[in-house]
Write a protein that holds these residues in place. Structure first.
Motif, PDB file in Angstrom:
ATOM      1  N   MET A   1       0.834  -1.211   0.000  1.00  0.00           N
ATOM      2  CA  MET A   1       0.000   0.000   0.000  1.00  0.00           C
ATOM      3  C   MET A   1       0.867   1.258   0.000  1.00  0.00           C
ATOM      4  N   ILE A   2       1.915   1.263   0.830  1.00  0.00           N
ATOM      5  CA  ILE A   2       2.798   2.429   0.900  1.00  0.00           C
ATOM      6  C   ILE A   2       3.502   2.638  -0.429  1.00  0.00           C
ATOM      7  N   THR A   3       3.959   1.528  -1.028  1.00  0.00           N
ATOM      8  CA  THR A   3       4.658   1.612  -2.311  1.00  0.00           C
ATOM      9  C   THR A   3       3.762   2.228  -3.380  1.00  0.00           C
ATOM     10  N   LYS A   4       2.480   1.838  -3.384  1.00  0.00           N
ATOM     11  CA  LYS A   4       1.541   2.346  -4.371  1.00  0.00           C
ATOM     12  C   LYS A   4       1.303   3.851  -4.209  1.00  0.00           C
ATOM     13  N   SER A   5       1.550   4.370  -3.003  1.00  0.00           N
ATOM     14  CA  SER A   5       1.280   5.786  -2.720  1.00  0.00           C
ATOM     15  C   SER A   5       2.470   6.688  -3.038  1.00  0.00           C
ATOM     16  N   ILE A   6       3.646   6.105  -3.241  1.00  0.00           N
ATOM     17  CA  ILE A   6       4.843   6.923  -3.459  1.00  0.00           C
ATOM     18  C   ILE A   6       4.707   7.853  -4.661  1.00  0.00           C
ATOM     19  N   PRO A   7       4.257   7.373  -5.834  1.00  0.00           N
ATOM     20  CA  PRO A   7       4.123   8.300  -6.976  1.00  0.00           C
ATOM     21  C   PRO A   7       3.177   9.460  -6.678  1.00  0.00           C
ATOM     22  N   ASN A   8       2.099   9.184  -5.913  1.00  0.00           N
ATOM     23  CA  ASN A   8       1.148  10.250  -5.589  1.00  0.00           C
ATOM     24  C   ASN A   8       1.761  11.310  -4.683  1.00  0.00           C
ATOM     25  N   LEU A   9       2.764  10.917  -3.897  1.00  0.00           N
ATOM     26  CA  LEU A   9       3.448  11.897  -3.051  1.00  0.00           C
ATOM     27  C   LEU A   9       4.189  12.924  -3.899  1.00  0.00           C
ATOM     28  N   PHE A  10       4.780  12.459  -5.014  1.00  0.00           N
ATOM     29  CA  PHE A  10       5.429  13.395  -5.936  1.00  0.00           C
ATOM     30  C   PHE A  10       4.399  14.348  -6.547  1.00  0.00           C
ATOM     31  N   THR A  11       3.239  13.787  -6.904  1.00  0.00           N
ATOM     32  CA  THR A  11       2.177  14.614  -7.484  1.00  0.00           C
ATOM     33  C   THR A  11       1.672  15.643  -6.482  1.00  0.00           C
ATOM     34  N   ILE A  12       1.500  15.215  -5.228  1.00  0.00           N
ATOM     35  CA  ILE A  12       1.049  16.146  -4.183  1.00  0.00           C
ATOM     36  C   ILE A  12       2.107  17.213  -3.924  1.00  0.00           C
ATOM     37  N   GLY A  13       3.377  16.819  -4.004  1.00  0.00           N
ATOM     38  CA  GLY A  13       4.447  17.808  -3.881  1.00  0.00           C
ATOM     39  C   GLY A  13       4.382  18.834  -4.994  1.00  0.00           C
ATOM     40  N   ASN A  14       4.123  18.372  -6.202  1.00  0.00           N
ATOM     41  CA  ASN A  14       3.933  19.260  -7.358  1.00  0.00           C
ATOM     42  C   ASN A  14       2.785  20.233  -7.080  1.00  0.00           C
ATOM     43  N   LEU A  15       1.649  19.704  -6.593  1.00  0.00           N
ATOM     44  CA  LEU A  15       0.479  20.545  -6.299  1.00  0.00           C
ATOM     45  C   LEU A  15       0.784  21.549  -5.188  1.00  0.00           C
ATOM     46  N   THR A  16       1.486  21.106  -4.169  1.00  0.00           N
ATOM     47  CA  THR A  16       1.826  21.994  -3.049  1.00  0.00           C
ATOM     48  C   THR A  16       2.667  23.175  -3.518  1.00  0.00           C
ATOM     49  N   LEU A  17       3.654  22.887  -4.355  1.00  0.00           N
ATOM     50  CA  LEU A  17       4.495  23.969  -4.884  1.00  0.00           C
ATOM     51  C   LEU A  17       3.674  24.926  -5.737  1.00  0.00           C
ATOM     52  N   GLY A  18       2.719  24.388  -6.490  1.00  0.00           N
ATOM     53  CA  GLY A  18       1.862  25.244  -7.296  1.00  0.00           C
ATOM     54  C   GLY A  18       1.020  26.184  -6.451  1.00  0.00           C
ATOM     55  N   VAL A  19       0.459  25.671  -5.359  1.00  0.00           N
ATOM     56  CA  VAL A  19      -0.360  26.503  -4.461  1.00  0.00           C
ATOM     57  C   VAL A  19       0.501  27.578  -3.802  1.00  0.00           C
ATOM     58  N   ILE A  20       1.695  27.188  -3.340  1.00  0.00           N
ATOM     59  CA  ILE A  20       2.592  28.174  -2.723  1.00  0.00           C
ATOM     60  C   ILE A  20       3.006  29.240  -3.738  1.00  0.00           C
ATOM     61  N   ALA A  21       3.216  28.822  -4.989  1.00  0.00           N
ATOM     62  CA  ALA A  21       3.580  29.778  -6.040  1.00  0.00           C
ATOM     63  C   ALA A  21       2.473  30.810  -6.245  1.00  0.00           C
ATOM     64  N   ILE A  22       1.220  30.367  -6.180  1.00  0.00           N
ATOM     65  CA  ILE A  22       0.090  31.299  -6.325  1.00  0.00           C
ATOM     66  C   ILE A  22       0.075  32.295  -5.174  1.00  0.00           C
ATOM     67  N   ILE A  23       0.300  31.806  -3.966  1.00  0.00           N
ATOM     68  CA  ILE A  23       0.325  32.695  -2.796  1.00  0.00           C
ATOM     69  C   ILE A  23       1.443  33.727  -2.933  1.00  0.00           C
ATOM     70  N   LEU A  24       2.618  33.256  -3.345  1.00  0.00           N
ATOM     71  CA  LEU A  24       3.754  34.168  -3.492  1.00  0.00           C
ATOM     72  C   LEU A  24       3.540  35.170  -4.617  1.00  0.00           C
ATOM     73  N   ALA A  25       2.804  34.758  -5.645  1.00  0.00           N
ATOM     74  CA  ALA A  25       2.575  35.662  -6.776  1.00  0.00           C
ATOM     75  C   ALA A  25       1.855  36.925  -6.344  1.00  0.00           C
ATOM     76  N   PHE A  26       1.012  36.813  -5.318  1.00  0.00           N
ATOM     77  CA  PHE A  26       0.257  37.978  -4.847  1.00  0.00           C
ATOM     78  C   PHE A  26       0.831  38.547  -3.555  1.00  0.00           C
ATOM     79  N   ASN A  27       2.051  38.136  -3.236  1.00  0.00           N
ATOM     80  CA  ASN A  27       2.756  38.687  -2.088  1.00  0.00           C
ATOM     81  C   ASN A  27       3.592  39.866  -2.579  1.00  0.00           C
ATOM     82  N   ASN A  28       3.451  40.980  -1.955  1.00  0.00           N
ATOM     83  CA  ASN A  28       4.129  42.196  -2.414  1.00  0.00           C
ATOM     84  C   ASN A  28       5.584  42.302  -1.972  1.00  0.00           C
ATOM     85  N   GLU A  29       6.094  41.259  -1.330  1.00  0.00           N
ATOM     86  CA  GLU A  29       7.485  41.313  -0.897  1.00  0.00           C
ATOM     87  C   GLU A  29       8.418  41.231  -2.100  1.00  0.00           C
TER      88      GLU A  29
END
Length: 248
Positions: A1-29
């Motif tokens: 079961m854990i082995t089957k979930s490993i590829p999805n962890l990469f996908t979730i990492g991809n999604l997480t970076l995308g969400v953070i990128a959106i937040i940073l895009a509207f950050n005025n820093e």
């Protein structure tokens, strides 16, 4: 079961970076948009690994395929569009800026939906893959101060069109990943993140050049195929090969 979930962890990492990128895009820093674009580039690396890891572990599934598509819409559709909007389209007519910004993720979603339901050509993608289009747009946004906004508007629309076009692009996703190389994956991802942070000017230029070559390669090949002289040359070559086979 854990082995089957490993590829999805990469996908979730991809999604997480995308969400953070959106937040940073509207950050005025300062440099927040630059960091957001770099996160999209790292997300591309994770996106390239999830499918290879799934095939190496024999963990491919319809769930993983759908999760990958949904993540790609966010990381390579919405995030790059927002990054470009925040970086370059603030001074543009609002209606025009909103429409162009919306068109890009819409075309990306259409591209992914078509990919999921229509059989492609072996060895090729039909239409520019959304990670490549999003990578080009995000890295172009890094150079918004050096490029006129009209060029960036045209580039956004051109990339949107290429995603939903019928142009063929090489598919490198079938390249395998040996199981013995799994230990190197975290090292590669971490190394890419460190390099992107250390060379925030050089790395995006290299990535942009490679992605533009990929996008233009498909465009060049398809334009050549439409030229009458090109078609005639191919027809003559096919006829000559056929005659040589018969004579042999």
């Amino acid at each position: 079961m854990i082995t089957k979930s490993i590829p999805n962890l990469f996908t979730i990492g991809n999604l997480t970076l995308g969400v953070i990128a959106i937040i940073l895009a509207f950050n005025n820093e300062t440099n927040s948009s630059n960091t957001a674009a770099l996160l999209v580039i790292i997300a591309m690396l994770l996106d390239g690994l999830d499918g290879r890891v799934a095939r190496a572990l024999n963990a491919q599934s319809e769930f993983g395929k759908e999760l990958d598509s949904l993540s790609d819409v966010i990381s390579f559709g919405v995030a790059p569009a927002f990054i470009m909007y925040q970086a370059a389209f603030q001074g543009v007519n609002p209606a025009l800026a909103w429409i162009v910004t919306a068109i890009f993720p819409i075309c990306g979603a259409l591209r992914l939906a078509r990919f999921n339901v229509i059989d492609g050509i072996p060895g090729y993608f039909i239409g520019l893959p959304i990670p490549a289009a999003g990578g080009v747009l995000a890295t172009l946004a890094l150079f918004h101060s050096e490029l006129h906004y009209s060029l960036l508007l045209i580039s956004t629309l051109a990339l949107s069109f290429l995603m939903v076009s019928n142009m063929k692009y090489p598919n490198f996703k079938k390249l395998g990943l040996p199981k013995k190389a799994f230990w190197a994956i975290p090292v590669v991802v971490l190394g890419a993140a460190i390099l992107a942070y250390m060379f925030q000017q050089a790395i995006p230029k290299v990535i942009l050049a490679l992605l533009l070559l990929y996008a233009l390669w498909g465009l060049k090949k398809n334009v050549e195929a439409l030229l009458p002289s090109r078609r005639r040359a191919k027809r003559r070559q096919a006829e000559e090969e056929e005659r040589s086979e018969h004579s042999a």
